[in-house]
Design an enzyme around this catalytic site. Sequence first.
Site, PDB file in Angstrom:
ATOM      1  N   LYS A  44      68.493  36.607  26.162  1.00 26.42           N
ATOM      2  CA  LYS A  44      69.682  35.753  26.102  1.00 26.42           C
ATOM      3  C   LYS A  44      69.724  34.666  27.176  1.00 26.42           C
ATOM      4  O   LYS A  44      70.346  33.624  26.974  1.00 26.42           O
ATOM      5  CB  LYS A  44      70.948  36.618  26.188  1.00 26.42           C
ATOM      6  CG  LYS A  44      71.188  37.451  24.937  1.00 26.42           C
ATOM      7  CD  LYS A  44      72.499  38.208  24.998  1.00 26.42           C
ATOM      8  CE  LYS A  44      72.628  39.112  23.787  1.00 26.42           C
ATOM      9  NZ  LYS A  44      73.971  39.673  23.627  1.00 26.42           N
ATOM     10  N   ALA A  87      80.163  46.360  35.603  1.00 31.85           N
ATOM     11  CA  ALA A  87      79.766  45.046  36.122  1.00 31.85           C
ATOM     12  C   ALA A  87      78.391  44.648  35.597  1.00 31.85           C
ATOM     13  O   ALA A  87      77.694  43.836  36.199  1.00 31.85           O
ATOM     14  CB  ALA A  87      79.780  45.063  37.648  1.00 31.85           C
ATOM     15  N   ASN A 140      73.589  33.720  22.573  1.00 32.43           N
ATOM     16  CA  ASN A 140      73.170  34.682  21.557  1.00 32.43           C
ATOM     17  C   ASN A 140      73.029  34.013  20.196  1.00 32.43           C
ATOM     18  O   ASN A 140      72.679  34.673  19.225  1.00 32.43           O
ATOM     19  CB  ASN A 140      74.155  35.853  21.462  1.00 32.43           C
ATOM     20  CG  ASN A 140      75.403  35.450  20.727  1.00 32.43           C
ATOM     21  OD1 ASN A 140      75.920  34.351  20.922  1.00 32.43           O
ATOM     22  ND2 ASN A 140      75.891  36.313  19.854  1.00 32.43           N
ATOM     23  N   THR A 176      69.296  46.683  14.688  1.00 30.95           N
ATOM     24  CA  THR A 176      70.354  45.681  14.612  1.00 30.95           C
ATOM     25  C   THR A 176      71.193  45.805  13.330  1.00 30.95           C
ATOM     26  O   THR A 176      70.682  46.144  12.262  1.00 30.95           O
ATOM     27  CB  THR A 176      69.761  44.259  14.673  1.00 30.95           C
ATOM     28  OG1 THR A 176      70.821  43.327  14.480  1.00 30.95           O
ATOM     29  CG2 THR A 176      68.719  44.021  13.587  1.00 30.95           C
ATOM     30  N   ASN A 201      83.927  49.233  39.374  1.00 33.11           N
ATOM     31  CA  ASN A 201      82.547  49.650  39.116  1.00 33.11           C
ATOM     32  C   ASN A 201      82.164  50.793  40.045  1.00 33.11           C
ATOM     33  O   ASN A 201      82.748  50.983  41.108  1.00 33.11           O
ATOM     34  CB  ASN A 201      81.597  48.461  39.320  1.00 33.11           C
ATOM     35  CG  ASN A 201      80.269  48.652  38.617  1.00 33.11           C
ATOM     36  OD1 ASN A 201      80.221  49.123  37.478  1.00 33.11           O
ATOM     37  ND2 ASN A 201      79.183  48.321  39.281  1.00 33.11           N
TER      38      ASN A 201
HETATM   39  P1  ATR Z   1      75.062  46.529  29.883  1.00 33.98           P
HETATM   40  O1  ATR Z   1      74.147  45.367  29.687  1.00 33.98           O
HETATM   41  O2  ATR Z   1      75.252  47.408  28.672  1.00 33.98           O
HETATM   42  O3  ATR Z   1      76.356  46.168  30.508  1.00 33.98           O
HETATM   43  P2  ATR Z   1      73.984  47.388  32.399  1.00 33.98           P
HETATM   44  O4  ATR Z   1      73.821  45.977  32.805  1.00 33.98           O
HETATM   45  O5  ATR Z   1      72.893  48.355  32.710  1.00 33.98           O
HETATM   46  O6  ATR Z   1      74.257  47.529  30.865  1.00 33.98           O
HETATM   47  O7  ATR Z   1      75.354  47.917  33.050  1.00 33.98           O
HETATM   48  C1  ATR Z   1      75.787  49.219  32.894  1.00 33.98           C
HETATM   49  C2  ATR Z   1      77.157  49.394  33.529  1.00 33.98           C
HETATM   50  O8  ATR Z   1      77.571  50.752  33.331  1.00 33.98           O
HETATM   51  C3  ATR Z   1      77.186  49.162  35.027  1.00 33.98           C
HETATM   52  O9  ATR Z   1      78.457  48.702  35.410  1.00 33.98           O
HETATM   53  C4  ATR Z   1      76.946  50.587  35.557  1.00 33.98           C
HETATM   54  O10 ATR Z   1      77.438  50.827  36.860  1.00 33.98           O
HETATM   55  P3  ATR Z   1      76.536  50.509  38.166  1.00 33.98           P
HETATM   56  O11 ATR Z   1      76.641  49.042  38.389  1.00 33.98           O
HETATM   57  O12 ATR Z   1      77.152  51.310  39.229  1.00 33.98           O
HETATM   58  O13 ATR Z   1      75.136  50.957  37.813  1.00 33.98           O
HETATM   59  C5  ATR Z   1      77.766  51.386  34.573  1.00 33.98           C
HETATM   60  N1  ATR Z   1      77.338  52.781  34.523  1.00 33.98           N
HETATM   61  C6  ATR Z   1      76.243  53.266  33.900  1.00 33.98           C
HETATM   62  N2  ATR Z   1      76.177  54.615  34.038  1.00 33.98           N
HETATM   63  C7  ATR Z   1      77.261  54.977  34.788  1.00 33.98           C
HETATM   64  C8  ATR Z   1      77.787  56.217  35.255  1.00 33.98           C
HETATM   65  N3  ATR Z   1      77.170  57.378  34.979  1.00 33.98           N
HETATM   66  N4  ATR Z   1      78.930  56.193  35.969  1.00 33.98           N
HETATM   67  C9  ATR Z   1      79.570  55.042  36.233  1.00 33.98           C
HETATM   68  N5  ATR Z   1      79.136  53.833  35.811  1.00 33.98           N
HETATM   69  C10 ATR Z   1      78.006  53.800  35.093  1.00 33.98           C
END
Ligand code: ATR
Length: 287
Positions: free
Chosen positions: A70, A131, A91, A19, A154
Site C-alpha cells: 500500500k 496503533a 489501496n 480476498t 495501545n
Molecule cells: P494491523 O496492520 O492489523 O493494524 P499491526 O500493525 O501488526 O497490524 O498492529 C497490531 C496492533 O494490535 C498493534 O497496536 C498491537 O499493539 P503493539 O503496538 O503493542 O504491538 C496490537 N496488539 C497485537 N497483539 C496484542 C495483544 N496481545 N495485546 C495488546 N495489543 C496487541
Amino acid sequence: MIDGKTRTCGLIGNPVEHTMSPIIHNTLAKMCGHNLVYVPFPVEEGKVEEAVKGAYALNILGMNVTVPYKSEVLGSLVEVDELAAKIGAVNTLVRTEGGYKGYNTDITGLHRAMMSEDIRMEGEEILLLGAGGASRAAAYLCGAQKAKKVYLLNRTIEKAQRLTEEVNEAFQREIFEPMLLSDFPKLPERKFLAIQGTSVGLAPHDGEAVIEDAAFYRRIHTGFDLIYKPFDTRFMQLVREAGGKAYNGLKMLLYQGIIAYELWNQVEISENDASLVYEKMRQTMGV
Ligand code: ATR
C-alpha cells in the site's frame, strides 16, 4: 459473458488467496450490467513497479492494492489523492491519462460504513484501540472528520506516541493523546465512541479482546471493531453486555470496495445495491 470488450480490474498484493474483493466487484458488475471482471494478481516482492506498468500496458481499468504494497506502490503512480498522500498509503488505483491515480478507500470506506450506521465522529470524543496499520487509517479519519478528542490506547506506549505525533502534525491540531491500554481507568468519566483497531480477537483467535474489564466497556456507547472475522467479536460482545451498540468491520470492507468500483466506473452505487452485495459477502462467509 467474457468477450472481446470485457474490461479488467484486479487486486495486487501478497498473499491474495483469501480476498473477498472478487466477490464484491464481480457482484457489482453483474448488478450494474457492466462487462467487467475482477481478478486477484499475486505480486512477488520487488515486482510492484513492473506489475503497475504491466497493468497499464494491458489496459487494466483499475486495481486494488493490499498488504504489503500500500505504501510501496506510491512510487509507481502519476497522481495521488490528497488524503491518501497525507497518510502515505493507497489501496485503489484508477486509470488516468499516462498512468494510475491512487486513492485510499479504506479510509473513505470506514467513513461510509460509519455513516450507514449513523455513527458521527465530528465533535466526538473517541477511544482508538491499537496503533498499527488499521488504527492508523482510522486515526486519519478521526482527524479528517474533526473529532474533538481521540485517546489512542495501545499496549506499547511508544507506538501510540509516534502515531499521535504524526496525526497531530498532519491535522495541525492537538486532537490525539497517547495512553497505555492498562491506564484506561484514568480516562474522563463519560461515554465514548470506541474503535477497535488491534489484531486481538481476529480469527483463529476468536474469543479474545484486548481489554476484558467490564469497567472499560461501561464507558462505551458505541463500539466499532475493524475486524470482521469472526463476525461477532469478543470486543463487540463485551460492548453489548455493558449496554452499548456494537458493529464489525465488514461494512468497511464493503464500502472500500464500493467506492473503488464507483471511481473506476464513474457510477453511484445505491444503498439498496450496497446491501445486496453485503448479503452476498455474508453468504460467502457463512454468517
Ligand atoms: P494491523 O496492520 O492489523 O493494524 P499491526 O500493525 O501488526 O497490524 O498492529 C497490531 C496492533 O494490535 C498493534 O497496536 C498491537 O499493539 P503493539 O503496538 O503493542 O504491538 C496490537 N496488539 C497485537 N497483539 C496484542 C495483544 N496481545 N495485546 C495488546 N495489543 C496487541
